[in-house]
Write an enzyme that holds these catalytic residues in place. Structure first.
Site, PDB file in Angstrom:
ATOM      1  N   LYS A   1       0.838  -1.201   0.000  1.00 17.34           N
ATOM      2  CA  LYS A   1       0.000   0.000   0.000  1.00 17.34           C
ATOM      3  C   LYS A   1       0.876   1.256   0.000  1.00 17.34           C
ATOM      4  CE  LYS A   1      -3.781  -2.457   2.221  1.00 17.34           C
ATOM      5  NZ  LYS A   1      -4.482  -2.826   3.443  1.00 17.34           N
TER       6      LYS A   1
ATOM      7  N   GLN B   1      -4.126  -1.642   9.848  1.00 14.02           N
ATOM      8  CA  GLN B   1      -4.138  -2.953   9.188  1.00 14.02           C
ATOM      9  C   GLN B   1      -4.683  -4.039  10.116  1.00 14.02           C
ATOM     10  OE1 GLN B   1      -3.248  -3.542   5.892  1.00 14.02           O
ATOM     11  NE2 GLN B   1      -3.914  -5.651   6.197  1.00 14.02           N
TER      12      GLN B   1
ATOM     13  N   ASP C   1     -10.454   3.053   4.585  1.00 14.30           N
ATOM     14  CA  ASP C   1     -10.767   1.626   4.437  1.00 14.30           C
ATOM     15  C   ASP C   1     -12.284   1.421   4.344  1.00 14.30           C
ATOM     16  OD1 ASP C   1      -8.798  -0.259   4.105  1.00 14.30           O
ATOM     17  OD2 ASP C   1      -8.306  -0.411   6.233  1.00 14.30           O
TER      18      ASP C   1
END
Ligand code: NDP
Length: 292
Positions: free
Chosen positions: A56, A100, A123
């Site tokens: 990412k 994460q 997200d």
């Protein structure tokens, strides 16, 4: 099927979208005097999580975003992590951030997700953004389902009136993609069946799918006998299988037995190179949106 299936190439689609994102990033730099900025929080040293986060960060650099990787020890307490999240919420130099998953078992992941400012939740996991998605209001869509929609759009896959079977009902993949594909929109307007571990006679359900989305986390679970001739197959799963013939010592496979399912399908995502690159592209799209 006669003829090879159309490969739904997430790398190709992602690269095309990333060229547009890079232009958007340049415009933001001109307007605001700084690039869009994404931070990624990595707790602990899980190998797969590290790989995802590093990919990412690399993707941010490739499109001209600023990125910050925040590594925190496995032993961090929930309160300490919450305090870091509050700090990131207040950081005006930051447009969006992700924490994460999975988090260590002593940390309540829901509590952390809910502490993220919905305006920085790139997200798309915060209940406010999930609610906006359900109601069709503006907000951040979760990255993997939104990436699947971008991929279907890129390859002009017809969805209206199709029977879509989604296998797996997680909050981050199965449930949101079932909502997005049933919306009155394109892609969407499918008649959706959401299957899970309690579904009876799963093969008889999946065989009815014109579009089959598989997100169950079991390597090569879906076999040819579970797929209707001519179906579009979207495989979300990703697994490392030990393979001594590979330099890395493993190969990547999805939740679908690609070699036997591909010949039955009209279009299919490969693993790797299908849904995976699209997840990262969607995260970049959300970050650009946050910066704008
Ligand atoms: P979860 O483990 O959170 O959810 C799995 C779902 O599959 C559950 O709803 C479960 O049902 C269902 N399931 C499990 N076994 C069966 C079965 N035998 N029959 C029917 N349904 C079953 O997984 P995720 O959604 O987080 O991830 C799924 C896969 O996708 C994983 O391989 C993951 O690594 C991958 N992934 C890939 C991404 C990418 O970018 N390519 C992004 C996110 C995930 P129940 O609810 O009843 O337990």
């Amino acid at each position: 099927m006669t003829g090879a299936p159309q490969l739904l190439d997430g790398k190709r689609c992602g690269d095309t979208l990333k060229a547009e994102i890079a232009k958007g990033a340049a415009a933001v730099r001109l307007q605001r005097g700084r690039a869009p900025h994404l931070a990624a929080v990595l707790v602990g040293s899980d190998g797969a999580s590290r790989t995802y986060v590093e990919a990412k960060v690399k993707a941010c650099e490739a499109v001209g975003f600023r990125s910050t990787l925040i590594r925190l020890p496995e032993t961090i307490t929930e309160e300490e992590l919450l305090s870091r999240v509050h700090g990131l919420n207040e950081d005006h130099e930051l447009d969006g951030f992700i924490v994460q998953l999975p988090l260590p078992p002593h940390v309540d992941a829901d509590r952390i997700t809910q502490a993220i400012d919905p305006k920085k939740d790139v997200d798309g996991f915060h209940p406010v953004n999930v609610g906006n998605m359900v109601l069709g209001l503006p907000g951040f869509l979760p990255a993997t389902p939104s990436g699947i929609c971008e991929l279907l759009k890129f390859y002009h896959v017809e969805t209206a009136g199709k029977h879509c079977v989604v296998v797996g009902r997680s909050n981050i993949v199965g449930t949101p993609i079932s909502i997005l594909l049933s919306r009155n929109a394109y892609p969407g307007n499918c008649t959706v069946t959401l299957a899970h571990s309690r579904t009876k006679d799963l093969p008889s359900v999946t065989r009815k799918a014109d579009i089959l989305v598989v997100a169950i986390g079991k390597p090569e679970f879906v076999t040819a006998g579970m797929v209707k001739e001519g179906a579009v197959v979207v495989d979300v799963g990703i697994h490392r299988i030990p393979d001594a013939s590979k330099k890395a010592g493993f190969r990547l496979v999805g939740d679908t037995a690609f070699a036997e399912v591909a010949p039955r399908s009209s279009a299919i995502t490969p693993v790797p190179g299908g849904v995976g690159p699209m997840t990262i592209t969607s995260l970049l799209l959300n970050t650009l949106k946050a910066a704008r």
